[in-house]
Write a protein that holds these residues in place. Structure first.
Motif, PDB file in Angstrom:
ATOM      1  N   MET A 462      33.102  48.387  33.422  1.00 49.31           N
ATOM      2  CA  MET A 462      34.521  48.380  33.108  1.00 49.31           C
ATOM      3  C   MET A 462      35.250  48.254  34.533  1.00 49.31           C
ATOM      4  O   MET A 462      36.076  47.283  34.692  1.00 49.31           O
ATOM      5  N   ALA A 463      34.973  49.079  35.433  1.00 43.07           N
ATOM      6  CA  ALA A 463      35.422  48.808  36.598  1.00 43.07           C
ATOM      7  C   ALA A 463      35.346  47.465  37.415  1.00 43.07           C
ATOM      8  O   ALA A 463      36.002  46.966  37.856  1.00 43.07           O
ATOM      9  N   GLY A 464      33.912  47.015  37.130  1.00 42.46           N
ATOM     10  CA  GLY A 464      33.743  45.481  37.559  1.00 42.46           C
ATOM     11  C   GLY A 464      34.540  44.699  36.946  1.00 42.46           C
ATOM     12  O   GLY A 464      35.211  43.532  37.491  1.00 42.46           O
ATOM     13  N   ALA A 465      34.684  44.591  35.707  1.00 45.94           N
ATOM     14  CA  ALA A 465      35.694  43.824  34.656  1.00 45.94           C
ATOM     15  C   ALA A 465      37.034  43.925  35.309  1.00 45.94           C
ATOM     16  O   ALA A 465      37.683  42.837  35.390  1.00 45.94           O
ATOM     17  N   ALA A 466      37.503  45.029  35.530  1.00 47.90           N
ATOM     18  CA  ALA A 466      38.760  45.047  36.119  1.00 47.90           C
ATOM     19  C   ALA A 466      39.184  44.630  37.555  1.00 47.90           C
ATOM     20  O   ALA A 466      40.038  44.094  37.834  1.00 47.90           O
ATOM     21  N   LEU A 467      38.035  44.599  38.526  1.00 49.99           N
ATOM     22  CA  LEU A 467      38.050  44.088  39.543  1.00 49.99           C
ATOM     23  C   LEU A 467      38.316  42.611  39.553  1.00 49.99           C
ATOM     24  O   LEU A 467      38.894  41.835  40.495  1.00 49.99           O
ATOM     25  N   ALA A 468      37.590  41.906  38.648  1.00 46.66           N
ATOM     26  CA  ALA A 468      37.818  40.494  38.428  1.00 46.66           C
ATOM     27  C   ALA A 468      38.986  40.239  38.054  1.00 46.66           C
ATOM     28  O   ALA A 468      39.298  38.908  38.127  1.00 46.66           O
ATOM     29  N   GLU A 469      39.849  41.131  37.550  1.00 40.74           N
ATOM     30  CA  GLU A 469      41.183  40.675  37.193  1.00 40.74           C
ATOM     31  C   GLU A 469      42.182  40.440  38.435  1.00 40.74           C
ATOM     32  O   GLU A 469      43.426  40.065  38.368  1.00 40.74           O
ATOM     33  N   LEU A 470      42.037  41.014  39.471  1.00 37.90           N
ATOM     34  CA  LEU A 470      42.565  41.358  40.521  1.00 37.90           C
ATOM     35  C   LEU A 470      42.205  40.480  42.024  1.00 37.90           C
ATOM     36  O   LEU A 470      41.104  40.048  41.921  1.00 37.90           O
ATOM     37  N   ASP A 471      43.218  40.320  42.837  1.00 42.97           N
ATOM     38  CA  ASP A 471      43.135  39.601  44.208  1.00 42.97           C
ATOM     39  C   ASP A 471      43.620  40.597  45.095  1.00 42.97           C
ATOM     40  O   ASP A 471      44.606  41.204  45.230  1.00 42.97           O
ATOM     41  N   THR A 474      46.704  40.240  47.445  1.00 38.95           N
ATOM     42  CA  THR A 474      47.942  40.176  46.827  1.00 38.95           C
ATOM     43  C   THR A 474      48.057  41.886  45.978  1.00 38.95           C
ATOM     44  O   THR A 474      49.343  42.020  45.581  1.00 38.95           O
ATOM     45  N   ASP A 475      47.110  42.292  45.526  1.00 39.08           N
ATOM     46  CA  ASP A 475      47.245  43.559  44.980  1.00 39.08           C
ATOM     47  C   ASP A 475      46.277  44.676  45.300  1.00 39.08           C
ATOM     48  O   ASP A 475      45.203  45.415  44.696  1.00 39.08           O
ATOM     49  N   PRO A 476      46.336  45.185  46.873  1.00 42.86           N
ATOM     50  CA  PRO A 476      45.567  45.780  47.155  1.00 42.86           C
ATOM     51  C   PRO A 476      45.550  47.503  46.700  1.00 42.86           C
ATOM     52  O   PRO A 476      44.509  48.132  46.579  1.00 42.86           O
ATOM     53  N   ILE A 477      46.541  47.981  46.291  1.00 44.13           N
ATOM     54  CA  ILE A 477      46.572  49.415  45.796  1.00 44.13           C
ATOM     55  C   ILE A 477      45.769  49.539  44.550  1.00 44.13           C
ATOM     56  O   ILE A 477      44.948  50.257  44.312  1.00 44.13           O
ATOM     57  N   ARG A 478      45.975  48.627  43.571  1.00 42.91           N
ATOM     58  CA  ARG A 478      45.096  48.539  42.135  1.00 42.91           C
ATOM     59  C   ARG A 478      43.883  48.361  42.625  1.00 42.91           C
ATOM     60  O   ARG A 478      42.710  48.840  41.649  1.00 42.91           O
TER      61      ARG A 478
END
Length: 1000
Positions: A462-471, A474-478
């Motif tokens: 799930m964490a890997g899938a969430a990381l795939a949603e982010l850059d 542009t979104d360092p905190i999340r």
């Protein structure tokens, strides 16, 4: 792969089998009794009786079953079956000869072959009862008799009366055991068997055995036996949930299809489950179909709202279902007697009926969610919208249900609801707007909850899938938040990359201003830094995190950071200071309701106490923590980790059976794989100590398969290595064991973790000295290799130092095995004469024994008492040696340590020490017997054998547990009797005469 219709393995009934076995033993001794065996349909009453009667040996077993039609005109049905079986076995005349007075006419009431029944009436009935009892008495004169009456819930009035008569008067029959079985689920309030059972239970010689459903662990064993393979954990969870531990249902679910997953019920099982429902009035069957859509348990008010019936009509329809034991009253609602009954009814709903009913349930709950307690109301609402195939409301209600489950720390349910949100996400175009969260937030929540629920693999995915949603740019905190979560889960699962995730997260969160996320990342990073060279960074990072936690008001970060800093600062010699710091962390966590930190306090405190050798306090803290974990919804994660911390001190204290119970209970919770491997390690230790090598090897292989998939710390790897080497040695694979030690010395860092290294070094020292010095089956090359490795063991030992009493006891044992710790002292000991060396060994083992006694470790004490006694024997103190051997034997027997018992008995036998203690100090020389070669005594032959193997006088003394001086006397006698001038000539003579042809 074959699938058995019935489990070849008989599980979960040891206590009940023992009750029946004890009753039969009393019957053999002439004391008759009755055992009433109750249980629901399919729980295994018949299987229990088959297993029992198969072991009844010399007893005559008579079996009769009541028929379901018994109340409709089949009086005495089980006794008729028993009599018919006797006629087949003994013949008509043989049975007639056993009837008192030859009055067989009365038996015609049971079997027509015995003529006309004669007149009816009370006297005829009483006569029949007396004849049956008399027949059993005559049979019991010859051998014990076991009379089994099955399915007494179907017994007619006549059968019940005769059975009651036999129970009350069976003591006159001598060696008679009556066993009566009945279904508890058939005994409604007005059932005629209920008062009879209550009445018979008051009879002195009557006992009751109630068969429970199987535990999950027992069902796993049953399933593995049926399938001849282990069922995957997820499939087993489903089988156990559906069967609820009923053995017959487990068999049915597995035998038709071989997997027992979530498919349709087997037809045979469906028919069995619905048979009782179909006997009920039509309005009751209709209400049960409505209730089946409501789940296993349904509140009265909710059922009333969905059924649309007034109270009178509802009660009229419900009463037959309750009386027939299909439904049971459960507080303010009703439960199906078995989940599969509900499942069978629900599966019979037509498609349109299914959707309408679930929609009605959902609408009723939407109107008044307070009908059900939280979070159950929200979860059931989500279930009904999902079952009604309304994707939008199913997603929305699942999101709200997950929030409700979180407030109740119901992590498994929360994970299930969040997973459903993700499953439905693409079916609801405006999903994000509906719940006010984007898909990343749902993935992040799911990753966190999967970790809390112990589903570590899923959490990482799930964490890997969430990381795939982010850059990250542009979104360092999340990005940092989910990297931290993945790092924590990777660490717990032993996966590589956990430190990389946390260090990267730390670079993404600005240091100023202080934020909660920054504190969380630094706290997690400090926890993962465990190498000695990271100690300064670990403490500094924990202190920064603690300050941030205090500033931003995050008690979880503050408490965790304090725990980490405490671990890094204090040693096992500073336990009191550690405990004070842990108490402060516990206060911070409790005030802030930081449950994970509270659990880590219990884990850390119990581990510190055990590491210091404070075993009793360690066990108490761990046990209290396990109880707390259940309240916080963390039984499967923190609770099973604390089971590790409870099992370890129990093993240390010699409370092995209690430790096994703790482990078995933890296994029932299906712990994460790394925790399971650690728990299996303690079971392996006990199995090794008890000589159960097959079990130990099986457990070690299971642990190896887990450890091979991850990267683990010394606290996991070094005990596993110790067990691998110990099993090789126990199997007699000395060469492989020695090479395993050599690899460990070459490849392992044996100075960074003193707590686990000392234990490993002691185990290695015991192995190598045993092979190098004691001879035995090992080849000369293996002995030489073992001897060459001994000096290398001292290298890490000199660097380690000791922290606390436990490590000091291990150091003393290591020193006693190998010699003095410092090179100078060892050289002095080597130059000393034999008497001084023996004296040093006596003192060294005395110190080790005292240390283990002070710690309260009976197994370690017993293992040290053995070489201590051997040293005393070499010093000529037979009386004290005998006392020590007896004490060691007492401890080993209590623990069930069979291999150690065998070693102790060998030493006592060779030293000619009887079971009662020592004898005189002199060696008793037996005269040369007629069959002894060359006039040698038995002892001289033993010494000559050792001489032939090339052993020195000192080595022979150690092996035969005699003094070096005595060996010298024996050698002189041998040389004189053989007429040779040297030991070499004596060995050559022995070879020429083939005295020891078994030698290589």
């Amino acid at each position: 792969m074959s699938v058995h219709a019935v489990s070849p393995l008989f599980v979960g009934r040891a206590r009940e089998l023992a009750v029946l076995g004890d009753a039969l033993a009393r019957a053999r001794a002439g004391v008759s009794s009755t055992v009433l065996v109750g249980g629901e349909a399919g729980v295994g009453k018949t299987r229990l009786l088959v297993e029992f009667t198969d072991r009844a040996d010399d007893a005559l077993v008579l079996v009769g079953g009541c028929l379901e039609l018994g109340t409709d005109g089949l009086p005495f049905a089980p006794f008729t079956a028993v009599l018919r079986g006797l006629v087949r076995r003994l013949g008509h005349d043989g049975v007639a000869a056993l009837v008192p007075g030859g009055a067989t006419g009365a038996l015609a009431r049971l079997l027509p072959e015995f003529g006309e029944p004669g007149k009816d009436g009370p006297e005829a009935r009483a006569r029949l009862f007396e004849l049956v009892l008399g027949l059993l008495e005559r049979l019991a004169d010859d051998r014990p008799v076991v009379l089994v009456i099955e399915d007494a819930h179907w017994a007619d009035r006549s059968t019940r009366d005769l059975l009651s008569f036999l129970v009350r008067y069976q003591r006159t029959a001598g060696r008679l055991l009556l066993v009566v079985t009945y279904r508890t689920d058939e005994l409604h309030r007005t059932h005629p068997l209920r008062p009879m059972l209550a009445e018979l239970s008051r009879v002195e010689w009557v006992s009751r055995a109630e068969l429970r459903r199987l535990t999950r662990r027992e069902a796993v064993a049953q399933a593995a036996s049926i399938l001849e393979r282990q069922l995957p954990a997820a499939d087993m969870d489903l089988v156990y949930a559906r069967s609820e531990g009923n053995p017959l249902f487990v068999e049915a679910l597995l035998s038709e299809g071989g997997g027992g997953g979530g498919g349709d019920l087997p037809e045979s099982l469906r028919d069995l489950l619905l048979a009782r429902v179909e006997r009920l009035p039509e309005e009751t069957q209709e209400l049960l179909r409505v209730a089946s859509a409501g789940g296993q348990r349904i509140e009265h008010d909710l059922l009333s709202a969905v059924a649309g019936l007034d109270e009178n009509a509802l009660s009229r329809a419900l009463r037959p279902a309750v009386a027939g034991n299909v439904l049971v009253v459960d507080g303010e609602g009703y439960s199906f007697r078995h989940a599969l009954i509900r499942e069978a009814l629900h599966d019979d709903l037509l498609p349109g009926e299914h959707t309408r009913l679930h929609t009605r349930y959902a609408e009723a709950l939407e109107r008044d969610l307070s009908i059900l307690p939280a979070p159950r109301g929200a979860i059931e609402l989500a279930h009904h919208w999902h079952a009604a195939h309304d994707a939008t409301w199913a997603l929305v209600s699942a999101w709200h249900a997950a929030a409700a489950a979180r407030t109740s720390t119901a992590y498994d349910e929360q994970l299930r609801m969040l997973s459903r949100v993700l499953e439905l996400w693409d079916q609801v175009p405006d999903a994000a707007a509906r719940i006010g969260r984007d898909r990343f937030d749902v993935l992040r929540h799911t990753a966190v909850v999967a970790h809390l629920a112990g589903e570590y693999e899923r959490g990482i995915a799930m964490a890997g899938a969430a990381l795939a949603e982010l850059d990250p740019a542009t979104d360092p905190i999340r990005t940092a938040a989910i990297l931290r979560q993945r790092g924590l889960t990777r660490y717990d699962l032993g996966r590589e990359g956990n430190l990389d995730d946390l260090r990267r997260a730390a670079t993404l969160v600005p240091a100023e201003p202080p934020t909660r996320l920054r504190g969380q990342v630094l706290e997690s990073l400090s926890r993962m830094l465990y190498r000695p060279e990271d100690l300064t960074e670990k403490i500094a990072t924990a202190e920064v995190a603690r300050d941030i936690g205090r500033v931003v008001g995050d008690p979880n970060v503050e408490a965790h950071s304090l725990i980490t800093a405490t671990w890094a600062r204090f040693r096992y010699t500073e336990v009191e200071a550690q405990l004070e710091a842990f108490a402060e962390a516990r206060r911070i966590a409790a005030d802030g309701e930081a449950y994970n930190a509270l659990m880590r306090c219990a884990i850390s405190e119990s581990d510190a106490l055990e590491g210091a050798g404070w075993h009793e306090r360690a066990a108490r803290v761990a046990r209290e923590g396990i109880e707390e974990s259940a309240h916080y919804g963390l039984a499967r994660t923190s609770g099973t980790f604390l089971a590790i911390n409870l099992a370890e001190p129990l093993v240390s204290l010699g409370r092995w059976d209690e430790a096994l119970q703790v482990v078995e209970h933890a296994f029932d919770l299906a712990p994460p794989p790394p925790y399971r491997a650690s728990l299996q390690g303690f079971v392996t230790d006990i199995a090794l100590a008890r000589g159960q090598l097959d079990r130990a090897e099986q457990l070690l292989n299971a642990s190896r398969s887990v450890l091979s998939r991850g990267t683990y710390r010394d606290q996991t790897l070094l005990p596993h290595l110790r067990r691998e080497v110990s099993i090789l040695a126990a199997r007699g694979a000395d060469g492989e064991a020695v090479e395993a030690v050599a690899r460990a010395l070459e490849e392992r860092d044996l100075v960074s973790s003193p707590r686990y290294v000392w234990q490993l070094l002691v185990s290695f020292a015991r192995l190598l000295t045993g092979i190098a010095s004691a001879g035995g089956p090992a080849s000369e090359a293996i002995r030489a290799r073992a001897a060459a490795l001994l000096p290398r063991l001292r290298e890490p030992a000199r660097k380690l130092g000791t922290e606390g009493d436990l490590q000091e006891a291990q150091r003393l044992t290591f020193e006693a095995l190998l010699g003095p710790e410092t090179p100078a002292a060892h050289a002095a000991a080597a130059d000393a004469d034999a008497a001084e060396q023996v004296g040093w060994r006596v003192e060294a083992w005395e110190r080790a024994v005292r240390a283990w006694v002070a710690l309260g470790q009976p197994y370690a004490e017993a293992r040290s008492l053995l070489p201590s006694a051997q040293a005393l024997l070499a010093a000529g103190d037979r009386q004290e040696a005998a006392a020590r051997l007896e004490r060691a034997r007492e401890l080993a027997a209590r623990l069930g340590a069979a291999p150690l018992l065998e070693q102790l008995d060998t030493v006592r036998r060779r030293a000619r020490i009887g079971g009662g203690g020592g004898g005189g100090g002199a060696v008793a020389e037996e005269p040369a017997g007629e069959g002894q070669p060359l006039g040698l005594t038995a002892r001289e032959l033993e010494v000559l054998r050792e001489v032939t193997e090339g052993h020195s006088n000192r080595e022979i003394a150690e092996k035969l547990v005699i003094s070096v001086k005595t060996v010298s006397v024996h050698v002189s006698n041998i040389l004189a009797k053989l007429g040779v001038a040297s030991r070499g000539e004596a060995a050559a003579t022995a070879h020429r005469l083939h005295l020891f042809d078994d030698l290589p």
